[in-house]
Design a protein around this motif. Structure first.
Motif, PDB file in Angstrom:
ATOM      1  N   ARG A 171      -5.853  -7.405  12.029  1.00  0.00           N
ATOM      2  CA  ARG A 171      -5.561  -8.831  11.849  1.00  0.00           C
ATOM      3  C   ARG A 171      -5.533  -8.839  10.049  1.00  0.00           C
ATOM      4  N   GLN A 172      -4.429  -9.398   9.434  1.00  0.00           N
ATOM      5  CA  GLN A 172      -4.247  -9.315   8.157  1.00  0.00           C
ATOM      6  C   GLN A 172      -4.615 -10.805   7.580  1.00  0.00           C
ATOM      7  N   LEU A 173      -5.162 -10.966   6.757  1.00  0.00           N
ATOM      8  CA  LEU A 173      -5.419 -12.248   6.071  1.00  0.00           C
ATOM      9  C   LEU A 173      -4.356 -12.359   4.820  1.00  0.00           C
ATOM     10  N   VAL A 174      -4.010 -11.269   4.204  1.00  0.00           N
ATOM     11  CA  VAL A 174      -2.891 -11.064   3.483  1.00  0.00           C
ATOM     12  C   VAL A 174      -2.326  -9.988   4.012  1.00  0.00           C
ATOM     13  N   PRO A 175      -0.741 -10.439   3.744  1.00  0.00           N
ATOM     14  CA  PRO A 175       0.171  -9.432   4.634  1.00  0.00           C
ATOM     15  C   PRO A 175       0.106  -7.932   3.788  1.00  0.00           C
ATOM     16  N   LEU A 176       0.075  -7.008   4.386  1.00  0.00           N
ATOM     17  CA  LEU A 176       0.172  -5.458   3.861  1.00  0.00           C
ATOM     18  C   LEU A 176       1.253  -4.910   4.334  1.00  0.00           C
ATOM     19  N   ASP A 177       2.012  -4.289   3.278  1.00  0.00           N
ATOM     20  CA  ASP A 177       3.286  -3.761   3.243  1.00  0.00           C
ATOM     21  C   ASP A 177       3.114  -2.032   2.938  1.00  0.00           C
ATOM     22  N   LEU A 178       3.101  -1.391   3.988  1.00  0.00           N
ATOM     23  CA  LEU A 178       2.753   0.092   3.808  1.00  0.00           C
ATOM     24  C   LEU A 178       4.080   0.843   3.589  1.00  0.00           C
ATOM     25  N   VAL A 179       4.345   1.467   2.378  1.00  0.00           N
ATOM     26  CA  VAL A 179       5.337   2.285   2.245  1.00  0.00           C
ATOM     27  C   VAL A 179       5.024   3.622   1.535  1.00  0.00           C
ATOM     28  N   PRO A 180       5.733   4.459   2.220  1.00  0.00           N
ATOM     29  CA  PRO A 180       5.439   6.047   1.588  1.00  0.00           C
ATOM     30  C   PRO A 180       5.462   6.128  -0.050  1.00  0.00           C
ATOM     31  N   ALA A 181       4.184   6.667  -0.439  1.00  0.00           N
ATOM     32  CA  ALA A 181       4.131   7.194  -2.042  1.00  0.00           C
ATOM     33  C   ALA A 181       5.314   8.070  -2.259  1.00  0.00           C
ATOM     34  N   ALA A 182       5.643   7.909  -3.299  1.00  0.00           N
ATOM     35  CA  ALA A 182       6.812   8.693  -4.201  1.00  0.00           C
ATOM     36  C   ALA A 182       8.442   8.662  -3.494  1.00  0.00           C
ATOM     37  N   SER A 183       8.436   7.752  -2.449  1.00  0.00           N
ATOM     38  CA  SER A 183       9.812   7.406  -1.698  1.00  0.00           C
ATOM     39  C   SER A 183      10.737   6.857  -2.462  1.00  0.00           C
ATOM     40  N   ASP A 184      11.991   7.119  -2.059  1.00  0.00           N
ATOM     41  CA  ASP A 184      12.888   6.271  -2.713  1.00  0.00           C
ATOM     42  C   ASP A 184      12.693   4.945  -2.942  1.00  0.00           C
ATOM     43  N   GLU A 185      12.326   4.347  -1.608  1.00  0.00           N
ATOM     44  CA  GLU A 185      11.601   2.646  -1.652  1.00  0.00           C
ATOM     45  C   GLU A 185      10.730   2.467  -2.551  1.00  0.00           C
ATOM     46  N   CYS A 232       0.314  13.338   4.676  1.00  0.00           N
ATOM     47  CA  CYS A 232      -1.112  13.309   4.772  1.00  0.00           C
ATOM     48  C   CYS A 232      -1.521  12.893   6.372  1.00  0.00           C
ATOM     49  N   SER A 233      -2.027  13.578   7.348  1.00  0.00           N
ATOM     50  CA  SER A 233      -2.464  13.129   8.426  1.00  0.00           C
ATOM     51  C   SER A 233      -3.572  12.048   8.465  1.00  0.00           C
ATOM     52  N   LEU A 234      -4.360  12.178   7.512  1.00  0.00           N
ATOM     53  CA  LEU A 234      -5.328  11.147   7.506  1.00  0.00           C
ATOM     54  C   LEU A 234      -4.806   9.698   6.843  1.00  0.00           C
ATOM     55  N   CYS A 235      -4.007   9.953   5.752  1.00  0.00           N
ATOM     56  CA  CYS A 235      -3.438   8.819   5.496  1.00  0.00           C
ATOM     57  C   CYS A 235      -2.408   8.013   6.356  1.00  0.00           C
ATOM     58  N   VAL A 236      -1.523   8.712   7.259  1.00  0.00           N
ATOM     59  CA  VAL A 236      -0.575   8.191   8.225  1.00  0.00           C
ATOM     60  C   VAL A 236      -1.651   7.434   9.428  1.00  0.00           C
ATOM     61  N   HIS A 237      -2.779   8.064   9.578  1.00  0.00           N
ATOM     62  CA  HIS A 237      -3.784   7.429  10.611  1.00  0.00           C
ATOM     63  C   HIS A 237      -4.364   6.040  10.077  1.00  0.00           C
ATOM     64  N   VAL A 296       0.925  -1.102   0.121  1.00  0.00           N
ATOM     65  CA  VAL A 296       0.026   0.082  -0.005  1.00  0.00           C
ATOM     66  C   VAL A 296       0.780   1.334  -0.048  1.00  0.00           C
ATOM     67  N   LEU A 297       0.731   2.081  -0.890  1.00  0.00           N
ATOM     68  CA  LEU A 297       1.421   3.188  -1.269  1.00  0.00           C
ATOM     69  C   LEU A 297       0.658   4.368  -0.361  1.00  0.00           C
ATOM     70  N   TYR A 298       1.236   5.071   0.623  1.00  0.00           N
ATOM     71  CA  TYR A 298       0.215   5.937   1.429  1.00  0.00           C
ATOM     72  C   TYR A 298       1.213   7.461   1.405  1.00  0.00           C
ATOM     73  N   SER A 329      -1.668   3.446  10.308  1.00  0.00           N
ATOM     74  CA  SER A 329      -1.442   2.701  11.683  1.00  0.00           C
ATOM     75  C   SER A 329      -2.783   1.930  12.013  1.00  0.00           C
ATOM     76  N   TRP A 330      -3.931   2.325  11.426  1.00  0.00           N
ATOM     77  CA  TRP A 330      -5.152   1.421  11.794  1.00  0.00           C
ATOM     78  C   TRP A 330      -4.795   0.194  10.874  1.00  0.00           C
ATOM     79  N   LEU A 331      -4.492   0.294   9.635  1.00  0.00           N
ATOM     80  CA  LEU A 331      -4.314  -1.003   8.949  1.00  0.00           C
ATOM     81  C   LEU A 331      -3.257  -1.962   9.426  1.00  0.00           C
ATOM     82  N   LEU A 332      -2.206  -1.170  10.182  1.00  0.00           N
ATOM     83  CA  LEU A 332      -1.011  -2.293  10.747  1.00  0.00           C
ATOM     84  C   LEU A 332      -1.609  -2.882  12.052  1.00  0.00           C
ATOM     85  N   ARG A 333      -2.742  -2.270  12.551  1.00  0.00           N
ATOM     86  CA  ARG A 333      -3.322  -3.038  14.142  1.00  0.00           C
ATOM     87  C   ARG A 333      -4.312  -3.774  13.713  1.00  0.00           C
TER      88      ARG A 333
END
Length: 135
Positions: A30-44, A16-21, A10-12, A24-28
């Protein structure tokens, strides 16, 4: 025969305060499919997905599946919920014609919130391109 999705990135918008919130909510959850959250347009993000339009990923939620699937806009919101144990049944419904208007309203509300809270908005300066309402 379709190949199951085994992971989603997920690129976020990390500015953006809403996106960061929501990150955090997504990471809390229980995931059936692992989510990797990466800042959008970042070097990564640019390293992992060199062919993406990274300026667009700052304007519109973008989710990339482990097999190269790209979800944007309403489909991206729904696939994020689909990855979560508690919300998968709701995601199936939101993907139907009956549920799609609810996704659209949620996205419009999020865009309005982003516009209202973007840096400079309180000072009366125009919001930049990150606040555009999704297509």
């Amino acid at each position: 025969m379709s190949t199951p999705v085994r992971g989603l990135t997920v690129l976020y918008d990390a500015q953006c305060s809403l996106c960061v919130h929501l990150r955090s909510w997504l990471l809390r959850q229980r995931q059936l499919v692992p989510l990797d959250l990466v800042p959008a347009a970042s070097d990564e993000a640019k390293r992992r997905f060199p062919r993406l339009d990274h300026s667009r990923t700052l304007r519109e939620i973008t989710v990339i599946g482990d097999r190269g699937q790209i979800y944007t806009g309403p489909a991206a919101w729904v696939v994020c919920l689909w990855a979560l144990a508690e919300y998968r049944p709701r995601a199936h419904w939101l993907a139907t014609p009956a549920g799609q208007p609810f996704v659209r309203v949620t996205m419009l509300a999020a865009a309005k919130y982003r516009e209202a809270t973007a840096s400079g908005a309180a000072a009366g300066t125009p919001c930049d391109e990150r606040c555009s309402v999704p297509g």
